[in-house]
Motif scaffolding. Structure first.
Motif, short mmCIF file in Angstrom:
data_model
loop_
_atom_site.label_atom_id
_atom_site.label_comp_id
_atom_site.label_asym_id
_atom_site.label_seq_id
_atom_site.Cartn_x
_atom_site.Cartn_y
_atom_site.Cartn_z
N ASN A 1 0.35 -1.21 0.31
CA ASN A 1 -0.14 0.20 0.21
C ASN A 1 1.25 1.12 0.22
N THR A 2 1.99 1.04 0.43
CA THR A 2 2.92 2.28 0.36
C THR A 2 3.82 2.47 -0.92
N ILE A 3 3.41 1.44 -2.12
CA ILE A 3 4.47 1.65 -3.33
C ILE A 3 3.08 2.61 -4.27
N GLU A 4 4.27 3.25 -4.83
CA GLU A 4 3.55 4.11 -5.49
C GLU A 4 4.40 4.70 -6.65
N ILE A 5 3.32 4.74 -7.51
CA ILE A 5 3.65 5.18 -9.40
C ILE A 5 4.41 6.58 -8.99
N VAL A 6 5.74 6.62 -9.56
CA VAL A 6 6.51 8.11 -9.93
C VAL A 6 6.70 8.57 -11.62
N ASP A 7 6.51 7.80 -11.81
CA ASP A 7 7.06 7.85 -13.27
C ASP A 7 6.55 7.37 -14.68
N LYS B 1 4.67 8.19 -18.06
CA LYS B 1 4.59 9.57 -18.75
C LYS B 1 3.24 9.11 -19.41
N GLU B 2 3.13 7.91 -20.45
CA GLU B 2 2.45 7.39 -21.23
C GLU B 2 1.20 7.99 -21.34
N HIS B 3 1.32 7.93 -19.66
CA HIS B 3 -0.63 7.75 -18.83
C HIS B 3 -0.91 9.11 -18.21
N GLY B 4 0.09 10.02 -18.24
CA GLY B 4 -0.19 11.47 -17.88
C GLY B 4 0.03 11.40 -16.27
N GLN B 5 0.45 10.69 -15.47
CA GLN B 5 0.21 10.70 -14.67
C GLN B 5 2.12 10.32 -14.04
N GLY B 6 2.32 10.55 -12.33
CA GLY B 6 3.72 10.39 -12.29
C GLY B 6 3.58 10.72 -10.66
N ASN B 7 4.34 11.20 -10.20
CA ASN B 7 4.29 11.91 -8.68
C ASN B 7 4.20 13.02 -8.20
N LYS B 8 3.72 13.52 -8.98
CA LYS B 8 2.38 14.46 -8.83
C LYS B 8 3.64 15.96 -8.35
N GLY B 9 4.92 15.97 -8.56
CA GLY B 9 6.05 17.13 -8.14
C GLY B 9 6.77 16.62 -6.86
N LEU B 10 6.32 15.07 -6.80
CA LEU B 10 7.06 14.62 -5.34
C LEU B 10 7.91 14.02 -5.70
N LEU B 11 9.11 15.26 -4.73
CA LEU B 11 10.24 13.77 -4.66
C LEU B 11 10.36 12.89 -4.14
N HIS B 12 10.72 11.81 -4.03
CA HIS B 12 10.84 10.45 -2.99
C HIS B 12 12.36 10.21 -3.03
#
Length: 69
Positions: free
Chosen positions: A50-56, A58-69
């Motif tokens: 549940n803590t895993i987040e896709i951070v990059d 580009k194909e779907h225009g989603q990512g980490n919303k500007g957050l750096l991990h």
């Protein structure tokens, strides 16, 4: 029961099972302790997933919303 005591009791029952065998009460206890242990493993694994987040992505225009991990 904390995890260390739980594992110690499971191991104790496993050793006894290999040497002299277990009675019905001990077999039931072993099954119950194993379920508790496996439930703990499942919950920890689920929490980790549940803590895993896709951070990059580009194909779907989603990512980490500007957050750096």
């Amino acid at each position: 029961m904390d995890i260390d005591k739980l594992v110690a009791r499971i191991n104790e029952l496993a050793r006894k099972h290999k040497t002299v065998g277990l009675n019905e009460e001990e077999l039931a206890e072993r099954a119950k302790l194993r379920e508790i242990y496996l439930g703990n493993i499942r919950n920890n694994f689920r929490a980790q997933l549940n803590t895993i987040e896709i951070v990059d992505d580009k194909e779907h225009g989603q990512g980490n919303k500007g957050l750096l991990h």
